[in-house]
Motif scaffolding. Structure first.
Motif, PDB file in Angstrom:
ATOM      1  N   TRP A 121      -8.709  32.609   4.033  1.00  0.00           N
ATOM      2  CA  TRP A 121      -9.469  31.522   3.350  1.00  0.00           C
ATOM      3  C   TRP A 121      -9.379  31.542   1.931  1.00  0.00           C
ATOM      4  O   TRP A 121      -9.007  32.632   1.073  1.00  0.00           O
ATOM      5  CB  TRP A 121     -10.878  31.867   3.922  1.00  0.00           C
ATOM      6  CG  TRP A 121     -11.705  32.870   3.415  1.00  0.00           C
ATOM      7  CD1 TRP A 121     -12.518  32.668   2.083  1.00  0.00           C
ATOM      8  CD2 TRP A 121     -11.635  34.221   4.199  1.00  0.00           C
ATOM      9  NE1 TRP A 121     -12.834  34.209   2.204  1.00  0.00           N
ATOM     10  CE2 TRP A 121     -12.539  34.995   3.050  1.00  0.00           C
ATOM     11  CE3 TRP A 121     -10.987  34.797   4.965  1.00  0.00           C
ATOM     12  CZ2 TRP A 121     -12.631  36.306   3.375  1.00  0.00           C
ATOM     13  CZ3 TRP A 121     -11.343  36.049   5.202  1.00  0.00           C
ATOM     14  CH2 TRP A 121     -11.930  36.814   4.471  1.00  0.00           C
ATOM     15  N   LYS A 179     -14.300  19.560   7.800  1.00  0.00           N
ATOM     16  CA  LYS A 179     -15.311  20.015   8.645  1.00  0.00           C
ATOM     17  C   LYS A 179     -15.628  21.496   8.558  1.00  0.00           C
ATOM     18  O   LYS A 179     -16.799  21.866   9.282  1.00  0.00           O
ATOM     19  CB  LYS A 179     -14.921  19.723  10.142  1.00  0.00           C
ATOM     20  CG  LYS A 179     -14.838  18.185  10.683  1.00  0.00           C
ATOM     21  CD  LYS A 179     -14.431  18.259  12.237  1.00  0.00           C
ATOM     22  CE  LYS A 179     -14.508  16.771  12.811  1.00  0.00           C
ATOM     23  NZ  LYS A 179     -13.981  16.852  14.252  1.00  0.00           N
ATOM     24  N   CYS A 180     -14.787  22.319   8.144  1.00  0.00           N
ATOM     25  CA  CYS A 180     -15.106  23.645   8.076  1.00  0.00           C
ATOM     26  C   CYS A 180     -16.141  24.139   7.158  1.00  0.00           C
ATOM     27  O   CYS A 180     -16.164  23.771   6.103  1.00  0.00           O
ATOM     28  CB  CYS A 180     -13.645  24.247   7.414  1.00  0.00           C
ATOM     29  SG  CYS A 180     -13.848  25.937   7.123  1.00  0.00           S
ATOM     30  N   THR A 181     -16.971  24.946   7.798  1.00  0.00           N
ATOM     31  CA  THR A 181     -17.948  25.312   7.197  1.00  0.00           C
ATOM     32  C   THR A 181     -17.854  26.893   6.622  1.00  0.00           C
ATOM     33  O   THR A 181     -18.850  27.457   6.198  1.00  0.00           O
ATOM     34  CB  THR A 181     -19.346  25.295   7.961  1.00  0.00           C
ATOM     35  OG1 THR A 181     -19.055  26.072   9.077  1.00  0.00           O
ATOM     36  CG2 THR A 181     -19.876  23.933   8.278  1.00  0.00           C
ATOM     37  N   ALA A 195     -13.462  21.975  14.133  1.00  0.00           N
ATOM     38  CA  ALA A 195     -12.518  21.823  12.850  1.00  0.00           C
ATOM     39  C   ALA A 195     -11.195  22.145  13.099  1.00  0.00           C
ATOM     40  O   ALA A 195     -10.198  21.973  12.292  1.00  0.00           O
ATOM     41  CB  ALA A 195     -13.120  22.709  11.763  1.00  0.00           C
ATOM     42  N   CYS A 224     -14.294  27.638  17.346  1.00  0.00           N
ATOM     43  CA  CYS A 224     -14.607  27.122  16.281  1.00  0.00           C
ATOM     44  C   CYS A 224     -15.975  26.216  16.465  1.00  0.00           C
ATOM     45  O   CYS A 224     -15.911  25.312  17.203  1.00  0.00           O
ATOM     46  CB  CYS A 224     -13.688  26.382  15.462  1.00  0.00           C
ATOM     47  SG  CYS A 224     -14.448  25.377  13.926  1.00  0.00           S
ATOM     48  N   CYS A 246     -17.482  29.512   8.137  1.00  0.00           N
ATOM     49  CA  CYS A 246     -18.394  30.587   8.725  1.00  0.00           C
ATOM     50  C   CYS A 246     -17.611  31.857   9.267  1.00  0.00           C
ATOM     51  O   CYS A 246     -18.010  32.916   9.299  1.00  0.00           O
ATOM     52  CB  CYS A 246     -18.821  29.994  10.112  1.00  0.00           C
ATOM     53  SG  CYS A 246     -17.415  29.501  11.359  1.00  0.00           S
ATOM     54  N   ARG A 274     -10.349  20.233   6.995  1.00  0.00           N
ATOM     55  CA  ARG A 274     -11.198  21.121   5.969  1.00  0.00           C
ATOM     56  C   ARG A 274     -12.387  20.385   5.502  1.00  0.00           C
ATOM     57  O   ARG A 274     -13.430  21.274   5.305  1.00  0.00           O
ATOM     58  CB  ARG A 274     -10.084  21.145   4.598  1.00  0.00           C
ATOM     59  CG  ARG A 274      -9.113  22.135   4.628  1.00  0.00           C
ATOM     60  CD  ARG A 274      -8.132  21.918   3.523  1.00  0.00           C
ATOM     61  NE  ARG A 274      -8.668  22.572   2.292  1.00  0.00           N
ATOM     62  CZ  ARG A 274      -8.711  23.743   2.016  1.00  0.00           C
ATOM     63  NH1 ARG A 274      -7.977  24.714   2.797  1.00  0.00           N
ATOM     64  NH2 ARG A 274      -9.238  24.245   0.924  1.00  0.00           N
ATOM     65  N   MET A 329     -17.512  24.220  14.515  1.00  0.00           N
ATOM     66  CA  MET A 329     -17.488  22.864  14.117  1.00  0.00           C
ATOM     67  C   MET A 329     -16.469  22.026  14.646  1.00  0.00           C
ATOM     68  O   MET A 329     -16.160  20.845  14.149  1.00  0.00           O
ATOM     69  CB  MET A 329     -17.325  22.997  12.797  1.00  0.00           C
ATOM     70  CG  MET A 329     -18.399  23.657  11.852  1.00  0.00           C
ATOM     71  SD  MET A 329     -19.854  23.189  11.986  1.00  0.00           S
ATOM     72  CE  MET A 329     -19.883  21.637  11.333  1.00  0.00           C
ATOM     73  N   ASN A 371     -11.572  28.335  -0.263  1.00  0.00           N
ATOM     74  CA  ASN A 371     -12.833  27.864  -0.122  1.00  0.00           C
ATOM     75  C   ASN A 371     -13.047  27.173   1.279  1.00  0.00           C
ATOM     76  O   ASN A 371     -14.107  26.350   1.598  1.00  0.00           O
ATOM     77  CB  ASN A 371     -13.173  26.804  -1.258  1.00  0.00           C
ATOM     78  CG  ASN A 371     -12.423  25.781  -1.199  1.00  0.00           C
ATOM     79  OD1 ASN A 371     -11.265  25.642  -0.284  1.00  0.00           O
ATOM     80  ND2 ASN A 371     -12.817  24.790  -2.163  1.00  0.00           N
ATOM     81  N   ARG A 372     -11.915  27.271   2.126  1.00  0.00           N
ATOM     82  CA  ARG A 372     -11.842  26.888   3.709  1.00  0.00           C
ATOM     83  C   ARG A 372     -10.996  27.600   4.201  1.00  0.00           C
ATOM     84  O   ARG A 372     -10.179  28.307   3.716  1.00  0.00           O
ATOM     85  CB  ARG A 372     -11.516  25.382   3.676  1.00  0.00           C
ATOM     86  CG  ARG A 372     -12.402  24.421   3.193  1.00  0.00           C
ATOM     87  CD  ARG A 372     -13.830  24.339   3.832  1.00  0.00           C
ATOM     88  NE  ARG A 372     -14.708  23.319   3.145  1.00  0.00           N
ATOM     89  CZ  ARG A 372     -15.761  23.492   2.562  1.00  0.00           C
ATOM     90  NH1 ARG A 372     -15.815  24.739   2.092  1.00  0.00           N
ATOM     91  NH2 ARG A 372     -16.575  22.747   1.927  1.00  0.00           N
TER      92      ARG A 372
END
Ligand code: SF4
Ligand code: SF4
Length: 547
Positions: free
Chosen positions: A362, A344-346, A387, A383, A348, A342, A385, A364-365
């Motif tokens: 989702w 690392k998750c942006t 993540a 992904c 997207c 979580r 990121m 907030n992540r």
């Protein structure tokens, strides 16, 4: 594994007989059902009622049951406008007469009936007493109106559209009933006799034995119509000349079209359709009633042109699937097949878009549903990121496997083959079992789906000194993860361009598809790769490392 609680309500979309039947069977098993129908009444378009005329009482009792049962909520003039969530925990928004309400469901069954369209105009007929549609002749026969049937009746089938078993079945049944009437002769002018349905071949043979005449032609006939006088001119391939038919009455086939709301509903649900808009996707893993989204099922003529009896076999399959999914409201699921970091998750939402099973939502992540996730790993490889990591197939584990597969001492060209566990891996096992001759330098790495093969894994293999890489996936429309093979192909093309940029031949990396039962194909592909690499010589990176 962990036990989670799931919603045991099932949303059934479509109040035709298949929708009603599945609702009745689900409440018998203790599930709660929300049955929605966009028209004002239940019972569907009545298209195939005549095929179950002996069961009219059954239909009435099913209808009474859904109307009266306390576990069924019937909502007419209602349509689904939005769905979110995951299997076992869907949230749905329903619109009834302008008002939208929110409900929850653990599973969804789509039972939207197909509609039928007359092809009389396409054949060139004007409206007339003796030009009937297939539905009209069925209704006339079912209501005992045999007196209104003429002596010489010609059916026109499969000449304005690709023939289908259902269209053929309807014509054969009606023609057989007419043939049984005293003094009547039924003829069928047909483009292609399609009998690939249970029992249809024998129905066709029996109808011929009863004296029905079938005339197979390639081109649509020329129609001349003057009042009630009909003349049908057609080239007979057997006689090799034009023939003229002058029937007293013609019965024209009808086309089946998806329910008018099918496209919108498929978009709301996030499930695919076939090229005509029916919900049966061309993928063997979804047959007979599954879709690309876990927990969403399609039945009856929502899937493809099917009659009521065939639709009811879908009901049995659906009830089993729902029971398997929802059980008694608790389910044991793998704790985590794929983990999201979580931090690392942006958000997207790339993973939400690429997941073929609708398993990611989702707050907030991004969050992965353990019920819906099939562990294909496409999200992890897409992904941006890094993540997401797939349990047992983390980037670290995969790269370690790649490095361990490079054998420094082998003289033959070294090939790393990433094999999808559903296809190429099985084919390779069979090839070994049969003692097939495989390249000496071939090393196979099993992956849950070819869509899990990251660009980085392929580059790591080249950096470590492999001469070539194969990415072996399922055939098109055969991928359990729907588009996993497509993602893999794109990545291989991308790596090919990267190799060229650094002075390596793009032929050193190849994407191919193979079925699980095709060991010969597996042997051919791997040996072809070996020949290519022999022609190219050792990889420049390998030579530099050796020097
Ligand atoms: S793709 Fe990665 S970064 Fe994007 S939402 Fe999913 S987990 Fe987060
Ligand atoms: S592993 Fe596959 S099924 Fe699971 S969340 Fe990722 S893309 Fe979806």
């Amino acid at each position: 594994m962990e036990e989670i609680r799931i919603d045991t309500t099932v949303l059934v979309i479509g109040g035709g007989w298949s929708g009603i039947k599945v609702a009745c069977e689900l409440v018998d098993l203790g599930y709660r059902v929300i049955l929605i129908e966009d028209s004002a009444t239940l019972g569907g378009n009545g298209l195939f009622d005549h095929l179950v005329s002996s069961n009219k009482e059954e239909l009435s009792s099913l209808l009474a049951k859904v109307k009266d049962h306390e576990a069924v909520e019937v909502l007419v003039s209602t349509r689904l406008v939005f769905l979110t969530g995951v299997p076992g925990d869907f949230r749905v928004w329903l619109e009834q007469e302008g008002k939208v309400s929110e409900k929850t469901a653990g599973a969804v069954v789509v039972a939207l009936e197909a509609e039928i369209v007359s092809l009389s105009t396409a054949y060139g007929f004007q409206a007339a007493e003796n030009v009937l549609t297939q539905s009209e002749v069925e209704a006339r026969l079912a209501s005992g109106g045999a007196g209104d049937i003429s002596k010489d009746v010609l059916f026109l089938v499969g000449l304005q559209q690709e023939g289908s078993p259902l269209v053929m079945e309807r014509a054969i049944r009606s023609a057989s009933e007419i043939q049984a009437l005293e003094g009547c002769q039924a003829k069928v002018l047909v483009g292609n006799v399609k009998v690939a349905e249970h029992g249809l071949e024998s129905l066709y043979r029996q109808s011929r034995e009863r004296g029905i005449i079938y005339i197979k032609v390639k081109e649509p006939p020329k129609i001349k119509q003057d009042g009630s006088s009909l003349q049908i001119e057609v080239f007979d391939n057997v006689l090799n000349r034009d023939i003229k038919l002058t029937p007293d009455m013609v019965v024209v086939e009808e086309a089946f079209r998806p329910h008018p709301d099918a496209t919108r509903v498929s978009q709301v649900l996030g499930i695919g359709t076939d090229s005509e808009g029916f919900f049966q996707q061309a993928n063997v893993y979804y047959l007979p009633i599954r879709t690309n989204r876990e927990g969403i099922f399609v039945i009856g003529s929502a899937r493809e042109p099917r009659n009521l009896m065939h639709g009811w076999t879908d009901v049995g399959n659906t009830v089993l699937e729902v029971r398997n999914l929802l059980g008694e409201g608790k389910k044991l699921v793998p704790i985590e097949r794929a983990k999201i970091h979580r931090g690392k998750c942006t958000i997207c939402l790339t993973c939400v878009r690429v997941c073929p099973h609708g398993a990611i939502y989702w707050d907030n992540r991004a969050i992965i549903s353990p019920v819906a996730c099939q562990g294909c790993g496409i999200c992890a490889s897409e992904c941006p990121m890094d993540a997401i990591q797939l349990v047992n197939y983390t980037d670290e584990e995969m790269e370690a496997q790649v490095l361990a597969s490079i054998e420094k001492k082998v003289e033959a060209p070294q090939i790393i083959a990433f094999c999808c566990q559903n296809s190429a891996h099985e084919a390779s096992r069979m090839a070994r079992l049969f003692g097939s001759s495989l390249p000496e330098g071939l090393q196979m790495i099993k992956v849950p789906c070819a869509g899990k093969v990251d660009v980085d894994y392929i580059l790591t293999a080249f950096e470590a000194g492999t001469d070539g890489v194969l990415v072996l996936a399922c055939h098109k429309d055969n991928c359990k993860s729907q588009h996993g093979n497509t993602f893999a192909e794109w990545r291989v093309e991308h790596v090919g361009r990267m190799l060229e940029e650094i002075g390596l031949e793009k032929e050193r990396v190849r994407f191919a598809t193979v079925a699980s039962n095709m060991p010969v194909e597996f042997v051919r592909i791997t040996n072809e790769m070996e020949d290519t690499l022999k022609g190219l010589g050792p990889s420049r990176i390998k030579k530099q490392a050796a020097a």
